[in-house]
Design an enzyme around this catalytic site. Structure first.
Site, PDB file in Angstrom:
ATOM      1  N   CYS A 137     -15.465 -48.938  30.824  1.00 23.59           N
ATOM      2  CA  CYS A 137     -14.742 -48.374  29.684  1.00 23.59           C
ATOM      3  C   CYS A 137     -13.643 -47.456  30.201  1.00 23.59           C
ATOM      4  O   CYS A 137     -13.861 -46.691  31.152  1.00 23.59           O
ATOM      5  CB  CYS A 137     -15.719 -47.587  28.797  1.00 23.59           C
ATOM      6  N   HIS A 141     -17.498 -54.402  21.690  1.00 23.86           N
ATOM      7  CA  HIS A 141     -17.306 -53.165  22.468  1.00 23.86           C
ATOM      8  C   HIS A 141     -16.365 -52.213  21.723  1.00 23.86           C
ATOM      9  O   HIS A 141     -16.633 -51.018  21.621  1.00 23.86           O
ATOM     10  CB  HIS A 141     -16.739 -53.504  23.856  1.00 23.86           C
ATOM     11  N   GLU A 142     -15.275 -52.790  21.173  1.00 22.50           N
ATOM     12  CA  GLU A 142     -14.275 -51.948  20.471  1.00 22.50           C
ATOM     13  C   GLU A 142     -14.802 -51.461  19.124  1.00 22.50           C
ATOM     14  O   GLU A 142     -14.610 -50.294  18.770  1.00 22.50           O
ATOM     15  CB  GLU A 142     -12.972 -52.721  20.254  1.00 22.50           C
ATOM     16  N   HIS A 175     -16.836 -48.457  19.471  1.00 22.27           N
ATOM     17  CA  HIS A 175     -16.074 -47.205  19.623  1.00 22.27           C
ATOM     18  C   HIS A 175     -15.747 -46.594  18.267  1.00 22.27           C
ATOM     19  O   HIS A 175     -15.829 -45.387  18.092  1.00 22.27           O
ATOM     20  CB  HIS A 175     -14.757 -47.433  20.381  1.00 22.27           C
TER      21      HIS A 175
HETATM   22  C1  NB4 Z   1     -13.853 -57.475  30.989  1.00 18.97           C
HETATM   23  C2  NB4 Z   1     -12.597 -56.816  31.478  1.00 18.97           C
HETATM   24  N1  NB4 Z   1     -12.484 -55.462  31.298  1.00 18.97           N
HETATM   25  C3  NB4 Z   1     -11.336 -54.876  31.709  1.00 18.97           C
HETATM   26  N2  NB4 Z   1     -11.169 -53.510  31.581  1.00 18.97           N
HETATM   27  N3  NB4 Z   1     -11.971 -52.813  30.680  1.00 18.97           N
HETATM   28  C4  NB4 Z   1     -11.710 -52.971  29.341  1.00 18.97           C
HETATM   29  O1  NB4 Z   1     -10.807 -53.649  28.899  1.00 18.97           O
HETATM   30  C5  NB4 Z   1     -12.585 -52.161  28.404  1.00 18.97           C
HETATM   31  C6  NB4 Z   1     -13.135 -53.038  27.294  1.00 18.97           C
HETATM   32  C7  NB4 Z   1     -13.895 -54.262  27.822  1.00 18.97           C
HETATM   33  C8  NB4 Z   1     -15.185 -53.904  28.577  1.00 18.97           C
HETATM   34  C9  NB4 Z   1     -16.098 -55.083  28.344  1.00 18.97           C
HETATM   35  C10 NB4 Z   1     -15.550 -55.880  27.208  1.00 18.97           C
HETATM   36  C11 NB4 Z   1     -14.352 -55.151  26.680  1.00 18.97           C
HETATM   37  C12 NB4 Z   1     -11.675 -51.077  27.830  1.00 18.97           C
HETATM   38  N4  NB4 Z   1     -12.408 -50.274  26.848  1.00 18.97           N
HETATM   39  O2  NB4 Z   1     -12.856 -49.066  27.245  1.00 18.97           O
HETATM   40  C13 NB4 Z   1     -11.878 -50.332  25.532  1.00 18.97           C
HETATM   41  O3  NB4 Z   1     -12.778 -49.700  24.650  1.00 18.97           O
HETATM   42  C14 NB4 Z   1     -10.306 -55.618  32.302  1.00 18.97           C
HETATM   43  F1  NB4 Z   1      -9.175 -55.009  32.689  1.00 18.97           F
HETATM   44  C15 NB4 Z   1     -10.485 -56.997  32.429  1.00 18.97           C
HETATM   45  N5  NB4 Z   1      -9.510 -57.813  32.960  1.00 18.97           N
HETATM   46  C16 NB4 Z   1      -9.676 -59.265  32.983  1.00 18.97           C
HETATM   47  C17 NB4 Z   1      -8.373 -59.945  32.581  1.00 18.97           C
HETATM   48  N6  NB4 Z   1      -7.268 -59.505  33.441  1.00 18.97           N
HETATM   49  C18 NB4 Z   1      -6.044 -60.202  33.069  1.00 18.97           C
HETATM   50  C19 NB4 Z   1      -4.910 -59.741  33.970  1.00 18.97           C
HETATM   51  O4  NB4 Z   1      -4.765 -58.329  33.864  1.00 18.97           O
HETATM   52  C20 NB4 Z   1      -5.960 -57.594  34.237  1.00 18.97           C
HETATM   53  C21 NB4 Z   1      -7.115 -58.027  33.330  1.00 18.97           C
HETATM   54  C22 NB4 Z   1      -8.397 -57.334  33.781  1.00 18.97           C
HETATM   55  N7  NB4 Z   1     -11.632 -57.581  32.024  1.00 18.97           N
HETATM   56 NI    NI Z   2     -14.398 -48.751  25.872  1.00 13.90          NI
END
Ligand code: NB4
Ligand code: NI
Length: 183
Positions: A110, A153-154, A157
């Protein structure tokens, strides 16, 4: 432009506060915030911009995380079929869900949590969701895989729930019965 400094971290009370229904028509301020949240995700997935502004990668971002108690979050990710999902979900609801659960084998992280919290986070494998877009259009979608996990997940929040609230304390890697890992 939203930067990491705008994202509040664990301990900030807004992360544990339930967000309020968004009123339509959107005020310019709410519309701008919604657009900025989506732009953050797009920027964070661009290696050059992410590097230049030191952004942590994200596929979802909820209003609570930028200290706003509006019921809305942004998603920007590619689904299993390579479809780009990119929208702000306003007043989102899960209208129905599968009995089957799923989870990310690598666990979840997160942007508001500056530490690793190991363990499986059980999520509904498939969800039917409803929400309004920035233009006030009613949307209904069936999601599975990463889009389903991210939506849940969102939405958590917006209800003051953190992903680690859902990890089995006694055994974080307990096999989640009737679950299929999302791989
Ligand atoms: C799985 C993942 N989680 C990343 N981060 N965490 C988040 O998004 C948190 C939200 C996610 C946590 C689990 C489900 C939702 C943020 N949360 O706290 C919001 O409430 C990533 F960054 C990521 N990816 C994969 C795809 N990639 C494409 C190219 O660019 C980089 C990107 C990286 N996959
Ligand atoms: Ni989060």
């Amino acid at each position: 432009m939203i930067l990491m400094d705008d994202i509040i971290r664990e301990g900030h009370p807004t992360l544990r506060t339930k967000a309020e229904e968004v009123k339509f028509p959107l005020t310019d301020e709410v519309r701008q915030l919604a657009e900025d949240m989506l732009q953050y995700l797009i920027n964070s997935q661009d290696p050059e911009i992410a590097d230049k502004y030191n952004l942590r990668g994200g596929i979802g971002l909820a209003a609570n995380q930028v200290n706003s108690l509006q019921r809305m979050f942004a998603l920007h990710l590619t689904d299993d079929n390579g479809e780009q999902l990119s929208f702000v979900a306003i007043n989102p609801k899960i209208v129905s869900h599968s009995v089957e659960n799923t989870y990310l084998p690598a666990g979840e992280g997160c942007l508001s949590v500056d530490r690793n919290v190991p363990g499986y986070v059980p999520r509904h494998a498939r969800v039917t969701v409803k929400f309004k877009t920035i233009d006030g259009e009613e949307k209904k979608m069936r999601l599975k895989g990463m889009p389903a996990i991210a939506f849940q997940h969102e939405l958590d929040h917006l209800n003051g729930i953190m992903f680690y609230d859902r990890i089995n304390e006694k055994n974080p890697f307990a096999d989640i019965t009737d679950s299929t890992p999302y791989e």
